[in-house]
Design an enzyme around this catalytic site. Structure first.
Site, short mmCIF file in Angstrom:
data_model
loop_
_atom_site.label_atom_id
_atom_site.label_comp_id
_atom_site.label_asym_id
_atom_site.label_seq_id
_atom_site.Cartn_x
_atom_site.Cartn_y
_atom_site.Cartn_z
N LYS A 156 4.66 47.99 26.21
CA LYS A 156 3.40 47.41 25.75
C LYS A 156 3.19 47.72 24.27
CE LYS A 156 -0.87 49.12 25.88
NZ LYS A 156 -1.40 48.68 24.56
N GLU B 17 5.31 61.27 21.45
CA GLU B 17 5.46 61.42 20.00
C GLU B 17 4.08 61.20 19.43
OE1 GLU B 17 5.48 61.14 16.59
OE2 GLU B 17 6.59 59.26 16.57
N CYS C 127 2.52 58.89 11.36
CA CYS C 127 2.22 60.16 12.04
C CYS C 127 2.82 61.34 11.30
CB CYS C 127 2.70 60.11 13.47
SG CYS C 127 4.32 59.40 13.64
N GLU D 90 -6.07 64.83 11.67
CA GLU D 90 -5.27 63.70 11.23
C GLU D 90 -6.18 62.53 10.87
OE1 GLU D 90 -2.74 61.77 14.17
OE2 GLU D 90 -1.19 61.57 12.63
#
Lengths: 495, 316
Positions: free
Chosen positions: A196, A270, A304, A401
């Site tokens: 997806k 991840e 990331c 983040e």
């Protein structure tokens, strides 16, 4: 030691005024509507629902894609299971490999089209999708294709066997590349796939579905379905899935780990990062500044492993900041389809709000902000390159983040101090170190607790090079020899 | 060679002024305590439980370890990790070998304890022998598994790129509950061989060897805090072993499915790595493998540019 010249200012003012150089859209045809790719066919969703996908640089609607519900997910998983039992499990590795090679070649052949669609749908500069995303995606298929008939060499004293059906959920920052990172190793190791793409960037994955159809892969070996969080949850919770591979936020990663607790499903996660990028006073400063810019402003900072925390040794702070600010002034922010653009559009309204929220938090925390004076397009979602100084280790903008073009800068004096600061994060995905001294590099690369360490470089990727995190940045590796392990079972003895 | 001890014994009992005791000598009993940070404290909770064998014989008062004991052990394990994780692989191998040496020297005591805990003499001998050999096995792997599981990656750009394993960090471990020694040793050894530190919950019903093994560790040059042992109840301590935010991984060696669900649920708080070993026969060769070491390793990939100098196409 020669005294550094601290007075020269880089002058780019007029020399860098470039005429528009837009990439042509004509190489890409985007259908008005896309269905779900299940069992080798494009099928309307049981939900009967569709949602729009837009160009974040212009707000223009590009297409609409199916919103898969639990029944659709079930259908896709059944197709994958059937394909696993009927074709894929039994197929010799060398034949599996040739299918993957085919996909790699077709991605190369349609590279221009894929790059254009990637940029239209996601907002990243065409230069990046053309020169990085698409070729690296093709190379990833190439690399893993060759492993399909060589797996025993990767696992001494063990016989690797596939896990079964892999449910794979990918993010919106590198849509096609992430699809290849997920699909290629899964197929090479003999698993079948339900994938997806993210709801804001589904188009290149659907083009990949067409490529897979043209490559004549047995029906059901790869299924590509679209939808948002609910679709992903249905995939994770489906009882006949053996493996979850997810790239995305740490928050969602934790939800997934909880959801599969006690089920025996395996996972590769991840997740987020907050990479430290460290400049020592003996570093080649000009190169380091380029590395910092590439580290945080590549792909609008939607990375990331972005180098979002800069640590500069105190004695060169002034010089680095001056050069960094000068360099930021030369960055071109704007139309992602323009070949000269350095920083494109923020991927979605939600992410745009998120970044601006953090910029406010930074200001409220008392940090000093510098933003490039570049002009921004009137329409679309754009944020100028942003740098915060006078931040604390405990500031939210240095701890959390942001996933945007926002950099924090702190200083340090000793190696010990910077190692401690760099490791003072729940994340551990990547880090960078800039110094001319080899022994110092290896001191740092050994002590930094992260899965990837770039020394005198940053944000480099390669299909042969494993990628993945320590600590709350997730577990499992993607890429390289080590990227095979998460997709195989290695039990030697049965009881 | 003459047996000095026996000779001395004879002298003692034959007319050198020492009288033969009239009664059997009263044995000095051993106090079984916890092992945290290289010290042997009692549980801070002051609680204990009675270890008994199947015949109903009282074996010892064991510390019933608490959540606070565990948390102190985590602090000790974290403090020890920096040193242990960065020791040379050679040095770790030496120390694991030394543990085996110490265990060999105290074989009789372990055999005695295992027999007390419902095993036959033959079973006990086998268990201790395998435990010693297992430590030797992993002592050898300490400076070799990195070579097997590393890679130099041929990236397409001009970079030198390599990947190698590094220890995950602090590991909490629910040891196999059906054996006193071999299960525990089989899981501790690969964890510390790879440079991790750990907190161990040994067998509740067969706890004696765990504490005696702690004494072996303590006399083996193993730095304090690398292995911490807390005796106690699995049901009570499992949640804490699973949800502590400064623990990086957890290993569980039992079959209870509810426990496994609980572990993975709580482990998600800080993305703990979870490893379940519930079908292993630790006495056989399947109980040892370098893959057990790799279960508690992270792969780190390092990049560095390679300068391309023009004019050297013909080679040097």
């Amino acid at each position: 030691m020669a005294k550094r010249n601290n007075t020269l200012k880089l002058k780019f003012d007029n020399a860098r005024k470039l005429a528009p150089a837009p990439e042509s859209r004509s190489s890409a045809t985007i259908d008005a509507r896309y269905n779900l790719f299940i069992d080798g066919k494009f099928t309307p969703p049981a939900s009967k629902k569709y949602f729009a996908t837009t160009n974040p640089a212009t707000d223009e609607k590009l297409s609409e894609v199916a919103d898969a519900n639990a029944a659709d997910v079930d259908k896709a998983v059944k197709a994958a299971r059937n394909a696993y039992n009927k074709y894929w499990k039994k197929m010799p590795g060398k034949e599996r490999g040739k299918y993957i090679y085919r996909i790699a070649r077709m991605v190369q052949e349609r590279a221009r089209e894929l790059a254009v669609v990637e940029t239209l749908d996601g907002g990243k500069p065409i230069r990046e999708s053309r020169d990085f995303d698409v070729p690296t995606a093709a190379n990833h298929f190439f690399y893993y294709a060759g492993w399909a008939d060589k797996l025993p060499y990767a696992f001494p004293d063990r016989k690797p066997t596939p896990l079964g059906v892999a449910a794979q959920i990918i993010p919106w920052n590198f849509p096609l590349l992430m699809a290849s990172w997920k699909i290629a190793p899964a197929l090479a190791t003999g698993n079948t796939v339900v994938l997806k793409p993210a709801e804001t960037t589904p188009l290149t994955a659907l083009l990949l579905a067409k490529i897979i159809q043209e490559a004549d892969l047995p029906p059901g070996v790869v299924n590509i379905i679209t939808g948002a969080g609910a679709t992903g949850a249905a995939m994770v919770n489906h009882p006949d899935v053996n493996k979850i591979a997810f790239t995305g936020s740490t928050d969602v990663g934790k939800i997934i780990q909880r959801a599969i607790a006690g089920t025996g499903k395996k996972a590769t996660l991840e997740l987020g990062g907050k990479a430290a990028n460290i400049i020592f006073d003996d570093a080649p400063i000009d190169q380091a500044v380029e590395g910092v810019v590439n580290g945080i402003f590549f792909n609008q900072g939607h990375v990331c492993c972005a180098g979002s925390r800069l640590y500069v040794q105190e004695s060169v702070m002034k010089e680095v900041m001056r050069k960094l600010k000068d360099r930021l002034e030369t960055l071109i922010v704007g139309d992602p389809m323009d070949k000269n653009t350095d920083i494109g559009a923020i991927n979605s309204k939600q992410q745009y709000d998120q970044i601006n929220k953090y910029i406010k938090i930074g200001l409220n925390e008392g940090a000093e902000m510098f933003q490039s004076s570049c002009s921004l397009p009137k329409k679309g979602l754009f944020i100028p390159p942003t740098v915060f100084t006078n931040v604390a280790q405990s500031s939210r903008i240095t701890q959390e983040e942001i996933f945007g073009p926002v950099l924090t800068v702190q200083t340090f004096r000793t190696d010990d101090e910077v190692i401690e600061k760099a490791n003072n994060s729940p994340y551990g995905l990547s880090s960078g170190v800039w110094t001319d001294k080899g022994s110092k590099i290896f001191n740092l690369t050994t002590k930094l607790r992260s899965g990837v360490v770039w020394a005198n470089t940053f944000n480099k990727f390669d299909p042969t090079s494993p990628f993945g995190g320590y600590k709350e940045s997730g577990y499992g590796r993607e890429g390289g020899l080590h990227g095979l392990a998460p997709y195989v079972s290695l039990e030697k003895f049965e009881e | 060679m003459e047996n000095v001890l026996v000779k001395k014994d004879k002298q003692l009992s034959s007319g050198n002024g020492v009288e033969k005791p009239l009664q059997k000598r009263l044995e000095v009993l051993k106090t079984y305590k916890l092992y945290i940070g290289g010290k042997f404290p009692r549980t801070e909770s002051g609680r204990y439980y009675l270890a008994e064998n199947k015949k109903g014989e009282k074996l010892a008062n064991m510390c019933l370890g608490s959540r606070k004991d565990f948390r102190e052990a985590v602090v000790a394990a974290r403090n020890a990790f920096g040193d242990w994780g960065s020791r040379s692989a050679f040095n770790r191998g030496q120390i694991l070998y030394r543990i085996a040496e110490m265990l060999e020297g105290r074989k009789a005591q372990f055999i005695d304890e295992i027999i007390k805990q419902d095993n036959t003499l033959e079973e006990a001998k086998l268990e201790v022998d395998v435990a010693i050999d297992r430590l030797i096995y992993y002592a050898g792997w300490c400076d070799k598994f990195q070579q097997i599981y590393s890679a130099v990656n041929p990236v397409a750009s001009s970079h030198f790129n390599f990947s190698s394993p590094e220890p995950t960090g602090v590991v909490s471990l629910i040891a196999p509950q059906n054996s006193s020694l071999i299960g525990m040793v089989s899981v501790i050894a690969p964890i510390i061989a790879g440079g991790n530190t750990c907190i161990v919950l040994p067998s509740f019903s067969k706890p004696l060897c765990a504490v005696t093994f702690a004494e072996v560790l303590n006399s083996s040059d193993l730095p304090g805090g690398v292995v911490n042992i807390i005796t106690g109840k699995v049901k009570e301590l499992l949640p804490y072993f699973s949800d502590h935010m400064d623990v990086n991984a957890i290993a569980y060696c039992e079959k209870n499915e509810e426990d496994k669900k609980l572990i993975q649920d709580k482990a998600s708080l800080n993305m703990k790595r979870t490893q379940f070993y519930n079908t292993k026969n630790w006495l056989s060769d399947q109980g040892q493998s370098p893959y057990f070491i790799m279960d508690f390793q992270e792969i780190k990939t390092t990049w560095h540019p390679i300068e391309n100098i023009g004019g050297t196409k013909g080679g040097y």
